[in-house]
Motif scaffolding. Structure first.
Motif, short mmCIF file in Angstrom:
data_model
loop_
_atom_site.label_atom_id
_atom_site.label_comp_id
_atom_site.label_asym_id
_atom_site.label_seq_id
_atom_site.Cartn_x
_atom_site.Cartn_y
_atom_site.Cartn_z
N LYS A 11 6.53 -11.31 -0.36
CA LYS A 11 5.36 -11.01 -1.19
C LYS A 11 5.21 -11.94 -2.39
N ASN A 12 6.25 -12.65 -2.78
CA ASN A 12 6.14 -13.56 -3.92
C ASN A 12 5.75 -14.96 -3.49
N THR A 13 5.89 -15.27 -2.21
CA THR A 13 5.64 -16.62 -1.71
C THR A 13 4.33 -16.66 -0.94
N LEU A 14 3.49 -17.64 -1.28
CA LEU A 14 2.21 -17.82 -0.61
C LEU A 14 2.23 -19.08 0.23
N PRO A 34 -2.49 -20.85 -13.35
CA PRO A 34 -3.29 -19.87 -14.11
C PRO A 34 -3.03 -18.42 -13.71
N PHE A 35 -2.46 -18.19 -12.53
CA PHE A 35 -2.28 -16.82 -12.04
C PHE A 35 -0.93 -16.21 -12.45
N GLY A 36 0.00 -17.01 -12.96
CA GLY A 36 1.28 -16.48 -13.40
C GLY A 36 2.39 -17.51 -13.31
N ASP A 37 3.58 -17.07 -13.73
CA ASP A 37 4.74 -17.98 -13.72
C ASP A 37 5.15 -18.31 -12.29
N ILE A 38 5.34 -19.61 -12.05
CA ILE A 38 5.69 -20.10 -10.72
C ILE A 38 7.17 -20.43 -10.69
N LEU A 61 7.03 -15.70 -9.67
CA LEU A 61 8.09 -14.80 -10.15
C LEU A 61 7.70 -13.35 -9.91
N GLU A 62 6.41 -13.04 -10.04
CA GLU A 62 5.93 -11.66 -9.90
C GLU A 62 5.03 -11.51 -8.67
N ARG A 63 5.19 -10.38 -7.97
CA ARG A 63 4.37 -10.11 -6.79
C ARG A 63 2.89 -10.00 -7.16
N GLU A 64 2.60 -9.38 -8.29
CA GLU A 64 1.22 -9.18 -8.71
C GLU A 64 0.52 -10.52 -8.92
N ASP A 65 1.25 -11.49 -9.47
CA ASP A 65 0.69 -12.82 -9.69
C ASP A 65 0.36 -13.49 -8.35
N ALA A 68 -2.78 -11.89 -6.96
CA ALA A 68 -3.97 -12.37 -7.69
C ALA A 68 -4.31 -13.80 -7.26
N ALA A 69 -3.31 -14.65 -7.12
CA ALA A 69 -3.54 -16.03 -6.70
C ALA A 69 -4.13 -16.07 -5.29
N MET A 70 -3.60 -15.23 -4.39
CA MET A 70 -4.10 -15.20 -3.02
C MET A 70 -5.56 -14.75 -3.01
N ASP A 71 -5.86 -13.69 -3.76
CA ASP A 71 -7.24 -13.17 -3.80
C ASP A 71 -8.22 -14.21 -4.33
#
Length: 167
Positions: A11-14, A34-38, A61-65, A68-71
């Protein structure tokens, strides 16, 4: 999606597909920061050309980020190319746990012969079981036919015997 498949997803890796040739890891990092810490950015290289194979992986680092990046980035444009962004599937090593490079080519020869012998043994057992089942079914059919013949003989006896009719 099945629960087991969802757990297998990282879930953290796209996965980021459709990258233009000019895009490198630093450009990919800049596009997703822009979506969070990588945590990590990778663009696997083609061994022959030493260029990336038009896809890469971005680990947050975070699943939520990552969500958000995927969306936001799925279907977005980067260097004139439309991106495909999904959760990355877990990395699989070809050739089992240790990979093909871990053993010599002939290492599987013994197990291959064993598997062949086991398969032949299973086929032999299945053939024996099938033959036994067919024999049992044939015996059962003969028994049923004999019982039917016996019933017909009883009916004939009753018709021919006037005393049986009287009773």
């Amino acid at each position: 999606m099945a629960a087991a498949q969802q757990q297998a997803l990282q879930k953290n890796t796209l996965y980021v597909g459709g990258l233009a040739e000019e895009v490198n890891e630093s450009i990919l990092h800049a596009a997703f920061i822009p979506f969070g810490d990588i945590k990590d950015v990778k663009t696997p290289l083609d061994q022959a050309t030493q260029k990336h194979r038009s896809f890469g992986f971005v680990t947050f680092l975070e699943r939520e980020d990552a969500a958000a990046a995927m969306d936001n980035m799925d279907g977005a444009e980067l260097y004139g190319r439309v991106l495909t962004v999904n959760y990355a599937l877990p990395e699989k090593i070809k050739g089992g746990e240790q990979g093909w490079a871990a053993h010599p080519l002939w290492a599987d020869a013994d197990t291959w012969f064993e598997r062949q012998q086991q398969e032949q043994e299973m086929q032999r057992i299945q053939a024996e079981n099938k033959a036994a089942m067919q024999a049992a079914e044939e015996l059962h059919r003969k028994k049923l036919a004999q019982e039917r013949e016996g019933e017909k003989e009883d009916e004939l006896d009753i018709k021919d015997n006037p005393m049986a009719i009287a009773e």
